[in-house]
Design a protein around this motif. Structure first.
Motif, PDB file in Angstrom:
ATOM      1  N   LYS A  43       0.788  -1.211   0.013  1.00 36.80           N
ATOM      2  CA  LYS A  43       0.125   0.081   0.052  1.00 36.80           C
ATOM      3  C   LYS A  43       0.694   1.129  -0.035  1.00 36.80           C
ATOM      4  CE  LYS A  43      -4.207   1.593   0.545  1.00 36.80           C
ATOM      5  NZ  LYS A  43      -5.220   1.422  -0.461  1.00 36.80           N
ATOM      6  N   VAL A  44       2.078   1.211   0.753  1.00 41.67           N
ATOM      7  CA  VAL A  44       2.836   2.427   0.834  1.00 41.67           C
ATOM      8  C   VAL A  44       3.410   2.658  -0.570  1.00 41.67           C
ATOM      9  CG1 VAL A  44       4.964   3.404   1.802  1.00 41.67           C
ATOM     10  CG2 VAL A  44       3.371   2.151   3.250  1.00 41.67           C
ATOM     11  N   MET A  45       3.950   1.296  -1.145  1.00 41.27           N
ATOM     12  CA  MET A  45       4.757   1.671  -2.288  1.00 41.27           C
ATOM     13  C   MET A  45       3.852   1.953  -3.480  1.00 41.27           C
ATOM     14  SD  MET A  45       8.019   0.959  -1.748  1.00 41.27           S
ATOM     15  CE  MET A  45       9.152  -0.041  -2.829  1.00 41.27           C
ATOM     16  N   GLU A  46       2.616   1.729  -3.401  1.00 39.35           N
ATOM     17  CA  GLU A  46       1.550   2.201  -4.331  1.00 39.35           C
ATOM     18  C   GLU A  46       1.693   3.626  -4.398  1.00 39.35           C
ATOM     19  OE1 GLU A  46      -2.078  -0.494  -5.256  1.00 39.35           O
ATOM     20  OE2 GLU A  46      -1.949   0.361  -3.232  1.00 39.35           O
ATOM     21  N   LEU A  89      14.342   6.077   0.963  1.00 40.27           N
ATOM     22  CA  LEU A  89      13.991   5.432   2.464  1.00 40.27           C
ATOM     23  C   LEU A  89      12.997   6.741   2.964  1.00 40.27           C
ATOM     24  CD1 LEU A  89      16.988   4.060   3.910  1.00 40.27           C
ATOM     25  CD2 LEU A  89      15.036   3.146   3.470  1.00 40.27           C
ATOM     26  N   GLN A  90      13.559   8.113   2.897  1.00 35.60           N
ATOM     27  CA  GLN A  90      12.666   9.175   3.262  1.00 35.60           C
ATOM     28  C   GLN A  90      11.328   9.251   2.874  1.00 35.60           C
ATOM     29  OE1 GLN A  90      13.913  10.972   6.095  1.00 35.60           O
ATOM     30  NE2 GLN A  90      11.701  11.476   6.154  1.00 35.60           N
ATOM     31  N   ALA A  91      11.209   9.078   1.262  1.00 34.41           N
ATOM     32  CA  ALA A  91      10.089   8.958   0.635  1.00 34.41           C
ATOM     33  C   ALA A  91       9.244   8.039   1.163  1.00 34.41           C
ATOM     34  CB  ALA A  91      10.234   8.879  -0.895  1.00 34.41           C
ATOM     35  N   CYS A  92       9.732   6.899   1.325  1.00 31.60           N
ATOM     36  CA  CYS A  92       8.869   5.677   1.906  1.00 31.60           C
ATOM     37  C   CYS A  92       8.297   5.863   3.362  1.00 31.60           C
ATOM     38  CB  CYS A  92       9.803   4.316   1.709  1.00 31.60           C
ATOM     39  SG  CYS A  92      10.230   3.789   0.271  1.00 31.60           S
ATOM     40  N   TYR A  93       9.288   6.472   4.050  1.00 31.81           N
ATOM     41  CA  TYR A  93       8.818   7.086   5.435  1.00 31.81           C
ATOM     42  C   TYR A  93       7.910   7.785   5.446  1.00 31.81           C
ATOM     43  CZ  TYR A  93       9.164   8.057  10.520  1.00 31.81           C
ATOM     44  OH  TYR A  93       8.774   8.279  11.749  1.00 31.81           O
ATOM     45  N   LYS A  94       7.767   8.927   4.661  1.00 36.15           N
ATOM     46  CA  LYS A  94       6.685   9.640   4.214  1.00 36.15           C
ATOM     47  C   LYS A  94       5.418   9.254   3.823  1.00 36.15           C
ATOM     48  CE  LYS A  94       5.552  14.205   2.283  1.00 36.15           C
ATOM     49  NZ  LYS A  94       4.443  13.690   1.349  1.00 36.15           N
ATOM     50  N   ALA A  95       5.321   8.249   2.869  1.00 31.85           N
ATOM     51  CA  ALA A  95       4.360   7.732   2.656  1.00 31.85           C
ATOM     52  C   ALA A  95       3.672   6.603   3.587  1.00 31.85           C
ATOM     53  CB  ALA A  95       4.689   6.712   1.357  1.00 31.85           C
ATOM     54  N   SER A  96       4.522   6.103   4.324  1.00 30.74           N
ATOM     55  CA  SER A  96       4.035   5.185   5.416  1.00 30.74           C
ATOM     56  C   SER A  96       3.341   5.953   6.526  1.00 30.74           C
ATOM     57  CB  SER A  96       5.270   4.666   6.128  1.00 30.74           C
ATOM     58  OG  SER A  96       5.895   3.699   5.321  1.00 30.74           O
ATOM     59  N   MET A  97       3.731   7.148   6.721  1.00 29.70           N
ATOM     60  CA  MET A  97       2.823   8.081   7.688  1.00 29.70           C
ATOM     61  C   MET A  97       1.717   8.470   7.178  1.00 29.70           C
ATOM     62  SD  MET A  97       5.083   7.828  10.195  1.00 29.70           S
ATOM     63  CE  MET A  97       5.769   6.104   9.745  1.00 29.70           C
ATOM     64  N   GLU A  98       1.498   8.697   6.004  1.00 30.41           N
ATOM     65  CA  GLU A  98       0.358   8.980   5.570  1.00 30.41           C
ATOM     66  C   GLU A  98      -0.844   7.902   5.338  1.00 30.41           C
ATOM     67  OE1 GLU A  98       1.380  10.189   1.268  1.00 30.41           O
ATOM     68  OE2 GLU A  98       2.291  12.054   1.988  1.00 30.41           O
ATOM     69  N   GLU A 135      -4.215   7.609   7.747  1.00 26.72           N
ATOM     70  CA  GLU A 135      -5.592   7.236   7.145  1.00 26.72           C
ATOM     71  C   GLU A 135      -6.118   5.972   7.935  1.00 26.72           C
ATOM     72  OE1 GLU A 135      -4.850   6.312   3.038  1.00 26.72           O
ATOM     73  OE2 GLU A 135      -4.446   8.527   2.525  1.00 26.72           O
ATOM     74  N   LEU A 136      -5.363   5.043   8.324  1.00 22.94           N
ATOM     75  CA  LEU A 136      -5.803   4.005   8.905  1.00 22.94           C
ATOM     76  C   LEU A 136      -6.351   4.211  10.458  1.00 22.94           C
ATOM     77  CD1 LEU A 136      -3.080   1.384   7.657  1.00 22.94           C
ATOM     78  CD2 LEU A 136      -5.616   1.144   7.471  1.00 22.94           C
ATOM     79  N   LEU A 137      -5.302   4.990  11.010  1.00 21.92           N
ATOM     80  CA  LEU A 137      -6.089   5.551  12.500  1.00 21.92           C
ATOM     81  C   LEU A 137      -7.321   6.191  12.479  1.00 21.92           C
ATOM     82  CD1 LEU A 137      -2.297   6.824  13.713  1.00 21.92           C
ATOM     83  CD2 LEU A 137      -3.486   4.836  14.503  1.00 21.92           C
TER      84      LEU A 137
END
Length: 367
Positions: A186-189, A308-317, A321-323
């Protein structure tokens, strides 16, 4: 079951102590004969990760004097690997050995039982499960699916996977078809990757045929066995989506509750012993396997700081949404997050500085 009682009897020493106590003739005579079937999500060829189920079943048998037998079946012998939990939930089999994040599609909360992007490492996972209330929280959630589960293996931090071409920037990820399911997919999408969820035994053919451009699996030992380096030579690290991937033995809740209390204790102790065993096995096997991979042409590459920073940012997004939309995810994730914040404050002191110093000695050939 009181968790502290479980912990006191946990790990390999506790398993031996429990076995000794259960082996007395009077107790053994009172135990019923029980035979269960357990389906794994993994093929037999992956002896360490599949072997976690065999280790668990072996401990159960030995601690009950052979009265409680669990027959272990590999992925596909009873049901496909990615249907293992469903088979337990609907009563087709009594138990399975799997990764709960395979069932992310049912509810994102399942991912928290195995690993989530930029989550806990293996030691932190165990601390949270056994002493931070994690196992109780996960079982509260699993109960809604008719399941009781216990940690039963951990791979440690995983690698970032195998790629046909070098991935130097975020732009290189766009349009990439990668075997990467669940939360990480989902993050990598968001970065343009097209994620594919494929069972372990089916990955190599998909990579060889070009159905996918990249794959992640576990780490050097399993990856070498699967031969990914032959068709995708670039081996990236770290697997930021699996800092300490936990496996579980999942058990049909009705079947578990029908067991004698002694057998419930045995299951918990055997699972914890197998959990410790798997991580130790991977830690021993991965260094040698990595040398073999490099000798066969694998090209080690780190994910860039930009990626890694882009993946971290996308993960936090995705987390945000899930929270906002999933109460069970929110409840469990906030427990993990509170522990993680404190854990990294501590880890950066003694462990990090000691390991960093020793790694420098290793690089300098001083060991």
């Amino acid at each position: 079951m009181d968790r502290r009682s479980f912990i006191r009897k946990g790990a390999l020493g506790g398993a031996a102590a429990a076995a000794a106590s259960l082996a007395t003739p009077a107790l053994a005579e009172d135990l019923p004969e029980v035979t269960w079937r357990l389906t794994s999500s993994f093929p037999k060829s992956l002896d360490t990760i599949f072997g976690g189920a065999e280790t668990f079943a072996d401990y159960v048998s030995k601690m009950t004097g052979g009265k409680f037998k669990i027959q272990v079946f590999s992925a596909g012998e009873i049901v496909p690997g990615l249907q293992a939990m469903d088979a337990v939930s609907n009563g087709t089999v009594e138990a399975c050995h799997t990764c709960s994040y395979y069932f992310w599609g049912k509810d994102a909360t399942f991912a928290l039982g195995t690993a989530v992007p930029f989550g806990l490492n293996a030691r932190q996972q165990n601390a949270w499960f056994y002493y931070g209330g994690g196992n109780d929280l996960m079982n509260e959630f699993y109960a809604g699916h008719g399941i009781v589960a216990y940690p039963c293996g951990n791979t440690g931090a995983q690698m970032g996977g195998w790629f046909r071409k070098e991935i130097s920037s975020v732009d290189d990820l766009k349009g990439l078809k990668m075997r990467l399911g669940g939360f990480a997919g989902k993050v990598m999408e968001r970065l343009g990757v097209v994620p594919q969820q494929i069972a372990g035994g089916d990955i190599y053919p998909a990579l060889e045929k070009g159905t996918i451009d990249a794959t992640e699996w576990v780490g050097p030992y399993d990856d070498e066995k699967l031969g990914f380096y032959k068709v995708a030579p670039y081996y990236y690290y770290p697997g930021w989506w699996e800092g300490g991937a936990a496996l579980h033995t999942m058990i049909n809740k009705e079947k578990f509750e029908a067991l004698p209390e002694a057998y419930k204790e045995v299951i918990m102790v055997a699972a914890q012993a197998a959990n410790s065993d798997m991580l130790a096995s991977y830690d021993q096997k991965n260094p040698t396997a990595l040398k073999m991979l490099l000798a066969n042409g694998a090209q080690l590459r780190p994910f860039s700081a930009e990626i890694l920073q882009a993946c971290y940012k996308a993960s936090m997004e995705v987390y945000d949404e899930l929270l906002a939309s999933n109460e069970s995810f929110k409840k469990i994730y906030e427990s993990q997050l509170a522990y993680k914040r404190d854990a990294y404050v501590w880890a950066q002191l003694a462990e990090y500085n000691y390991d960093t110093f020793m790694m420098i000695q290793s690089r300098n050939g001083a060991l």
